[in-house]
Motif scaffolding. Structure first.
Motif, PDB file in Angstrom:
ATOM      1  N   GLN A 169      -7.641  -2.128  -0.399  1.00  0.00           N
ATOM      2  CA  GLN A 169      -8.956  -1.511  -0.305  1.00  0.00           C
ATOM      3  C   GLN A 169      -9.931  -2.178  -1.263  1.00  0.00           C
ATOM      4  O   GLN A 169     -11.114  -2.326  -0.957  1.00  0.00           O
ATOM      5  CB  GLN A 169      -8.851  -0.019  -0.609  1.00  0.00           C
ATOM      6  CG  GLN A 169     -10.103   0.771  -0.298  1.00  0.00           C
ATOM      7  CD  GLN A 169     -10.498   0.685   1.162  1.00  0.00           C
ATOM      8  OE1 GLN A 169      -9.672   0.877   2.042  1.00  0.00           O
ATOM      9  NE2 GLN A 169     -11.757   0.377   1.413  1.00  0.00           N
ATOM     10  N   ASN A 186       0.798  -1.222   0.000  1.00  0.00           N
ATOM     11  CA  ASN A 186       0.000   0.000   0.000  1.00  0.00           C
ATOM     12  C   ASN A 186       0.829   1.270   0.000  1.00  0.00           C
ATOM     13  O   ASN A 186       0.294   2.365  -0.124  1.00  0.00           O
ATOM     14  CB  ASN A 186      -0.947   0.010   1.197  1.00  0.00           C
ATOM     15  CG  ASN A 186      -0.207   0.068   2.520  1.00  0.00           C
ATOM     16  OD1 ASN A 186       0.906  -0.429   2.634  1.00  0.00           O
ATOM     17  ND2 ASN A 186      -0.822   0.671   3.525  1.00  0.00           N
ATOM     18  N   LEU A 223     -11.312  -5.161   0.370  1.00  0.00           N
ATOM     19  CA  LEU A 223     -12.269  -4.806   1.419  1.00  0.00           C
ATOM     20  C   LEU A 223     -13.634  -4.493   0.805  1.00  0.00           C
ATOM     21  O   LEU A 223     -14.670  -4.830   1.386  1.00  0.00           O
ATOM     22  CB  LEU A 223     -11.762  -3.613   2.224  1.00  0.00           C
ATOM     23  CG  LEU A 223     -10.433  -3.812   2.975  1.00  0.00           C
ATOM     24  CD1 LEU A 223     -10.124  -2.600   3.824  1.00  0.00           C
ATOM     25  CD2 LEU A 223     -10.472  -5.070   3.841  1.00  0.00           C
ATOM     26  N   VAL A 243      -3.893  -7.848   1.495  1.00  0.00           N
ATOM     27  CA  VAL A 243      -5.144  -7.124   1.660  1.00  0.00           C
ATOM     28  C   VAL A 243      -4.990  -5.732   1.065  1.00  0.00           C
ATOM     29  O   VAL A 243      -3.935  -5.095   1.168  1.00  0.00           O
ATOM     30  CB  VAL A 243      -5.537  -7.042   3.154  1.00  0.00           C
ATOM     31  CG1 VAL A 243      -4.515  -6.286   3.967  1.00  0.00           C
ATOM     32  CG2 VAL A 243      -6.920  -6.418   3.309  1.00  0.00           C
ATOM     33  N   GLN A 258       1.430  -5.626   2.994  1.00  0.00           N
ATOM     34  CA  GLN A 258       0.339  -5.599   3.960  1.00  0.00           C
ATOM     35  C   GLN A 258      -0.494  -6.865   3.814  1.00  0.00           C
ATOM     36  O   GLN A 258      -1.048  -7.127   2.741  1.00  0.00           O
ATOM     37  CB  GLN A 258      -0.520  -4.367   3.689  1.00  0.00           C
ATOM     38  CG  GLN A 258      -1.578  -4.079   4.716  1.00  0.00           C
ATOM     39  CD  GLN A 258      -2.226  -2.746   4.428  1.00  0.00           C
ATOM     40  OE1 GLN A 258      -1.921  -1.748   5.054  1.00  0.00           O
ATOM     41  NE2 GLN A 258      -3.119  -2.709   3.469  1.00  0.00           N
ATOM     42  N   VAL A 270      -3.223  -9.877   5.907  1.00  0.00           N
ATOM     43  CA  VAL A 270      -4.264 -10.026   6.927  1.00  0.00           C
ATOM     44  C   VAL A 270      -3.691 -10.729   8.151  1.00  0.00           C
ATOM     45  O   VAL A 270      -2.999 -11.754   8.027  1.00  0.00           O
ATOM     46  CB  VAL A 270      -5.458 -10.824   6.371  1.00  0.00           C
ATOM     47  CG1 VAL A 270      -6.501 -11.056   7.451  1.00  0.00           C
ATOM     48  CG2 VAL A 270      -6.062 -10.091   5.189  1.00  0.00           C
ATOM     49  N   GLU A 305       1.349  -6.806   9.254  1.00  0.00           N
ATOM     50  CA  GLU A 305       0.137  -7.603   9.485  1.00  0.00           C
ATOM     51  C   GLU A 305      -0.948  -6.679  10.019  1.00  0.00           C
ATOM     52  O   GLU A 305      -0.765  -6.003  11.024  1.00  0.00           O
ATOM     53  CB  GLU A 305       0.416  -8.741  10.460  1.00  0.00           C
ATOM     54  CG  GLU A 305       1.358  -9.798   9.913  1.00  0.00           C
ATOM     55  CD  GLU A 305       1.491 -10.990  10.840  1.00  0.00           C
ATOM     56  OE1 GLU A 305       1.707 -12.096  10.343  1.00  0.00           O
ATOM     57  OE2 GLU A 305       1.377 -10.796  12.075  1.00  0.00           O
ATOM     58  N   ARG A 306      -2.090  -6.668   9.326  1.00  0.00           N
ATOM     59  CA  ARG A 306      -3.165  -5.744   9.674  1.00  0.00           C
ATOM     60  C   ARG A 306      -4.423  -6.513  10.007  1.00  0.00           C
ATOM     61  O   ARG A 306      -4.813  -7.463   9.305  1.00  0.00           O
ATOM     62  CB  ARG A 306      -3.448  -4.797   8.510  1.00  0.00           C
ATOM     63  CG  ARG A 306      -2.262  -3.954   8.084  1.00  0.00           C
ATOM     64  CD  ARG A 306      -1.925  -2.902   9.122  1.00  0.00           C
ATOM     65  NE  ARG A 306      -3.023  -1.987   9.326  1.00  0.00           N
ATOM     66  CZ  ARG A 306      -3.259  -0.916   8.587  1.00  0.00           C
ATOM     67  NH1 ARG A 306      -2.433  -0.625   7.579  1.00  0.00           N
ATOM     68  NH2 ARG A 306      -4.273  -0.114   8.844  1.00  0.00           N
ATOM     69  N   ASP A 307      -5.052  -6.099  11.099  1.00  0.00           N
ATOM     70  CA  ASP A 307      -6.345  -6.671  11.458  1.00  0.00           C
ATOM     71  C   ASP A 307      -7.431  -6.040  10.588  1.00  0.00           C
ATOM     72  O   ASP A 307      -7.391  -4.839  10.286  1.00  0.00           O
ATOM     73  CB  ASP A 307      -6.668  -6.406  12.925  1.00  0.00           C
ATOM     74  CG  ASP A 307      -5.772  -7.194  13.857  1.00  0.00           C
ATOM     75  OD1 ASP A 307      -5.179  -8.181  13.392  1.00  0.00           O
ATOM     76  OD2 ASP A 307      -5.647  -6.823  15.037  1.00  0.00           O
ATOM     77  N   VAL A 308      -8.396  -6.858  10.186  1.00  0.00           N
ATOM     78  CA  VAL A 308      -9.539  -6.381   9.407  1.00  0.00           C
ATOM     79  C   VAL A 308     -10.746  -6.337  10.335  1.00  0.00           C
ATOM     80  O   VAL A 308     -11.134  -7.356  10.915  1.00  0.00           O
ATOM     81  CB  VAL A 308      -9.821  -7.296   8.203  1.00  0.00           C
ATOM     82  CG1 VAL A 308     -11.051  -6.811   7.438  1.00  0.00           C
ATOM     83  CG2 VAL A 308      -8.615  -7.349   7.284  1.00  0.00           C
ATOM     84  N   GLU A 321     -12.974  -2.248   7.366  1.00  0.00           N
ATOM     85  CA  GLU A 321     -11.812  -1.364   7.362  1.00  0.00           C
ATOM     86  C   GLU A 321     -10.638  -2.050   8.031  1.00  0.00           C
ATOM     87  O   GLU A 321     -10.800  -3.066   8.734  1.00  0.00           O
ATOM     88  CB  GLU A 321     -12.128  -0.055   8.077  1.00  0.00           C
ATOM     89  CG  GLU A 321     -12.516  -0.239   9.528  1.00  0.00           C
ATOM     90  CD  GLU A 321     -12.910   1.058  10.198  1.00  0.00           C
ATOM     91  OE1 GLU A 321     -13.048   1.060  11.436  1.00  0.00           O
ATOM     92  OE2 GLU A 321     -13.105   2.064   9.505  1.00  0.00           O
ATOM     93  N   LEU A 322      -9.468  -1.499   7.811  1.00  0.00           N
ATOM     94  CA  LEU A 322      -8.275  -1.991   8.469  1.00  0.00           C
ATOM     95  C   LEU A 322      -8.105  -1.277   9.805  1.00  0.00           C
ATOM     96  O   LEU A 322      -8.314  -0.062   9.895  1.00  0.00           O
ATOM     97  CB  LEU A 322      -7.044  -1.753   7.592  1.00  0.00           C
ATOM     98  CG  LEU A 322      -6.993  -2.510   6.261  1.00  0.00           C
ATOM     99  CD1 LEU A 322      -5.760  -2.074   5.473  1.00  0.00           C
ATOM    100  CD2 LEU A 322      -6.978  -4.006   6.481  1.00  0.00           C
TER     101      LEU A 322
END
Length: 957
Positions: free
Chosen positions: A564, A503, A567, A562, A532, A534, A596-599, A586-587
């Protein structure tokens, strides 16, 4: 076995199958008990490599919801070291889940295990389990609920609860309840951390409209004449929304009366002591517009929409100028290139006289468009870009020189040259030559030097498949260079990186030009940055819907890239379940170095159950009633159930439809349908009963659809003695069949409703066979194949084609029964299952089902009236259609249809095809194309009509 017993047996089999699936899918819930942090436990210090985790304990000050999988949010793992990163991620996950007011992670030494026990202390947030509205409401409970910011299955927010009071009072005030009072109470269960929010409302009396006045005077109209145009009148309950809408309504009405400069503003409100409201509308009517048109038919101009100042927008100088442009374009489209449109205004006696003086001039035909000075790009290529053209068959507007279209064409030519690398190209000004009634347009061009891309190199682009990417970039090696193409290339690469989870890629382009600035080598330098992916999926707001159902619809996995765009796909998939009124994906915010991003998925469940009922009477059926029940979220699994019961003195209908979007863990939609119908129409000398069921499983894989169906149906007519079979309609013929129906559909069209390019393939097999539990009269194998193709010709239109083939092979003879079976070649196939053709979707030169071979699939009616279609076991259809635009959403079509129906598919002969040609009109409506036309027979036999008419919605193929 009677019809009701067969239906009950079928329902029992399907219910047992569904129960087995539900039992196999149930999962055990994990609950944690409340316990305080024990003494002597110290917070885990941050360090790069911590001690080994020997066990994990979860402690909460309230029982956790059964749908809350807290263990999935904890990144510490038994047998792994407890690092600072895992501690930080665990606390972040728990906080982002929305169910924790506070979270802490402690460690306790474990001498036996040689490490530590990780203890997660979870202080649960108070969740709202119910929002109630009680008291004297005065308004719909649903309308009041929609005004509340505090929703169910959300964390309790003091601000939202208080805002709800203001929101309700404001809603009451807008609807005339000026004395409304709202109080709120919150009841909290400290053990389960659940809250019930109750709003107690006392709407009080609703104010009515006492008087309506206008300021200033409304000459030449009386106030009563204007009030008549309003929806809200004296004595009606007050509504601010209606009052404001009435201002626009009245202004529109006055404009239609030719007072084009009218302005009506929203009314001023005066609340009177007796609980009424006086409305005062500020109004300015202005002069009456009188239109004088010279040199043309005013009525024709109005019907063509060429006088916009007479529309809803009212009179305005800009609209008058717009009308001039429209009129000039309109007459030039008729070939009157030299048309002149002059306007004038005169005010007198409270009127504004607007004069349009139109001098149409002679009719010209554009015969040629020539180019001079174009060395590199041929004229044929340039003409393809232009809308303006010499006369072309079936191309609307061809042969006419319309200045507005021609100006756009010149701009398009300039853009085309610029994007082809000719940055200094000069196009025009054109020269229009007149010879008699013919026009010739000469467009001079100075191309100038061309800037061209020689080579494109990449540095640092390791994540992309460069071989594939190069083919799709706006800039291509050997093609023209333009800064806009370079910007588009960079944005294209950013988008591709975003889809892969990068991203924040850094992209720059290094340009290396030759001395003449005509050739350039490009080097695209990429710093991809972190990817990036999940980490955890956090779902909030689901009260009834199970988490695993939402998880399957989300379709994201841990470690998956992940973006946009993904999403948005998640939101679309959740909305497709049909059970959520609102979805937000959203992240979770994180530091810049987090990869590592939580959704976070927030859902709001809609109303799952509904009941509809009605009662009425008509002269055909007498008294009739209906009852329908729908539940879109059974067991919280997104299963839907719909039942419809309709009853009248002449017919009875009962339908049940059950759908589940997933089959176990697989994305397979399963739909089960049961039906029972009984009809006794007054215009038929018999009664008929239909009943049966169908189970169909569907799997979508991209643009491919796989389905498997099991179908069982029975038709039982109750025929009076002496009734001939030809008096029984086709769908009412006696019929019992059990069949297995697999199918495959591959859709590569650009639009499923109005395709303009691409193709589709359909293959369907139906095998009817005897089953011990269900009686069947026949055994056969039916095959149906269809291939369609669409070729976009650009502005001229679309060329569409279709080939269809069908065959049925019987394996069992059907005995005659009750004297109602005809003796013809296809008698061993129930008439409802045979192949028919003729009509608006097959061969449009023939009426519905009237295509066939006499003596085989067309049987002479012994009672007179010609031949009766009885269907056959073989079908071949060929269709070719040219669809062209006419104006706006209106279009036309020319078609050639060929085909026939044979008694045996092995008897299909190309020489026996019956052909037809025709012409049609089309209108692209919001629900699909509306078609009408006429088809003419080319192989007309004695007694056949020479043509057939058709009207329908949707494409024929």
């Amino acid at each position: 076995m009677s019809g009701w017993r067969r239906l009950a047996a079928l329902w029992l089999v399907l219910a047992l199958a569904a129960g087995a699936r539900l039992a196999a899918q149930e999962a055990a819930a994990v609950a944690a008990t409340a316990a305080p942090a024990p003494p002597g436990i110290a917070p885990q210090p941050a360090e790069e490599a911590g001690p080994l985790v020997t066990a994990i304990e979860i402690r909460s000050d309230a029982p956790l919801p059964v749908e809350e999988d807290v263990s999935n949010l904890i990144e510490a793992e038994v047998g792994e070291p407890l690092t600072e990163e895992r501690i930080r991620h665990t606390l972040r996950n728990l906080q982002a889940s929305g169910t924790a007011a506070e979270t802490e992670l402690y460690t306790r030494d474990d001498p036996e295990g040689g490490g530590v026990v990780a203890v997660v202390v979870f202080r649960a947030v108070v969740q709202v389990s119910k929002v109630r509205i009680t008291g004297k409401l005065g308004m719909s409970s649903d309308d009041l609920q929609r005004a509340l910011p505090q929703g169910e299955a959300q964390p309790l927010s003091e601000d939202k609860v208080v805002q709800g009071v203001s929101a309700l009072e404001a809603l009451y005030e807008r609807n005339g309840y000026f004395r409304a009072r709202v109080r709120v109470a919150v009841e909290t269960d400290p053990v389960h951390r659940r809250a019930v929010v109750t709003y107690h409302c006392n709407s009080g009396p609703r104010a009515t409209v006492s008087t309506i006045v206008f300021d200033p005077a409304t000459d030449p109209y009386q106030p009563a004449q204007l009030i008549k145009q309003l929806r809200l009148k004296p004595g009606d309950p007050f509504s601010r929304r209606l009052a404001n809408e009435d201002a626009e309504r009245l202004q529109g009405w006055l404009i239609k009366q030719q007072y084009g400069q009218t302005r009506v503003d929203p009314p001023r409100e005066m609340i009177e002591a007796k609980g009424t409201v006086k409305l005062t509308y500020p109004i300015s009517i202005g002069p009456k517009i009188v239109l004088v048109v010279k040199g043309a038919d005013e009525k024709k101009l109005r019907s063509e929409g060429l006088l916009p100042f007479l529309g809803e927008s009212g009179y305005d100088e800009a609209l008058v100028l717009q009308a001039q442009t429209r009129l000039k374009t309109y007459f030039q489209q008729q070939g009157r290139y030299d048309v002149r449109v002059d306007t004038g205004e005169q005010r007198a006696d409270g009127k504004l006289v607007l004069t349009f003086n139109i001098v149409a001039g002679p009719i010209y035909t554009l015969r040629e468009i020539a180019f001079t000075g174009n060395q590199e790009i041929p004229g044929a290529k340039l003409r393809e870009i232009m809308k303006t053209s010499p006369p072309v068959l079936l191309r609307r507007g061809s042969g006419r020189l319309v200045q507005s279209d021609f100006d756009v064409d010149l701009d398009n030519l300039r853009r085309f040259y610029a994007l082809s690398g000719y940055a200094q190209a000069v196009v025009g000004p054109p020269n229009v030559e007149k010879t008699g009634q013919d026009l010739r347009v000469v467009i001079p061009i100075k191309e100038g030097p061309r800037e061209r891309v020689v080579k494109i190199d990449f540095e640092g682009a390791t994540a992309l498949d460069l071989k594939t990417v190069r083919k799709a970039l706006p800039l291509q090696e050997g093609k023209g260079f333009h800064p806009v193409l370079l910007d588009n290339t960079v944005e294209d690469l950013r988008g591709r990186y975003a889809l892969l989870g990068y991203n924040r890629p850094q992209l720059s382009v290094r340009q290396d030009w030759n001395p003449d600035h005509t050739l350039v080598d490009l080097t695209i330098e990429v710093l991809e940055g972190p990817r990036q992916v999940v980490d955890r999926i956090l779902v909030r707001g689901n009260e009834r819907t199970r988490g695993d159902v939402i998880g399957r619809a989300i379709g994201l996995e841990h470690g998956e890239p992940v973006s946009q765009a993904k999403l948005f796909v998640v939101e679309r998939n959740l909305y497709r379940l049909g059970i959520f009124s609102r979805v937000e994906v959203e992240l979770v915010p994180a530091s810049l170095d987090e990869t590592e991003r939580d959704v976070l998925v927030r859902v709001e469940e809609g109303k799952a159950r509904s009941v509809l009922y009605g009662i009425g009477w008509d002269s055909e059926s007498g008294v009739r009633g209906s009852l329908s029940f729908t539940d879109n979220n059974i067991f919280g699994r997104a299963y839907s159930l719909r039942t419809d019961l309709r009853w009248s003195q002449r017919d009875k209908r009962f339908h049940i439809l059950f759908n589940q979007p997933y089959l176990g863990q697989h994305p397979v939609s399963l739909t089960t349908t049961l039906f029972y119908e009984q009809e006794s129409p007054s215009d038929r000398p018999y009664e008929v009963t239909r009943y049966g069921g169908r189970v169909e499983a569907v799997r979508l894989v991209g643009n491919r659809r796989f389905s498997v169906g099991f179908d069982y149906r029975i038709v039982e007519p109750s025929v009076d003695p002496g009734i001939a079979s030809n008096a029984i309609e086709r769908l009412d013929q006696p019929y019992q069949v059990t069949s297995f129906v697999p199918s495959f559909f591959w859709d590569r069209r650009d639009d499923p409703i109005s395709p303009t390019r691409g193709w589709s393939s359909l293959a369907q097999v139906q095998y009817a066979f005897p089953v011990p539990a269900f009686r069947t009269d026949t055994e056969f194998l039916k095959v149906f194949l269809q291939q369609t193709g669409y070729y976009n010709l650009g502005r001229p239109g679309v060329l569409a084609g279709s080939v269809r083939f069908g065959s049925i092979n019987p394996y069992k003879a059907i005995p005659s029964s009750g004297g109602i079976m005809l003796d013809f070649p296809s008698r061993n196939i129930p008439i409802a299952e045979r192949l028919f053709a003729g009509g608006d979707a097959t061969n449009r030169a023939y009426s519905q089902d009237d295509l066939g071979i006499r003596g085989q699939t067309l049987i002479l009616n012994p009672n007179g009236g010609g031949y009766v279609p009885v269907g056959g076991d073989g079908l071949l259809l060929l269709n070719l259609e040219y669809r062209f635009p006419v104006y706006g959403d209106f279009g036309g079509s020319l078609f050639f249809d060929s085909g026939n129906v044979w008694a045996d598919w092995r008897s299909i002969r190309v020489g026996e095809l019956k052909n037809g040609i025709g012409i049609g009109a089309r209108y692209n409506s919001p629900i699909g194309p509306v078609r009408a036309g006429i088809g003419f027979k080319l192989n007309r036999e004695h007694g056949e009509s020479p043509y057939a008419l058709f009207v329908n919605i949707g494409n024929p193929f």
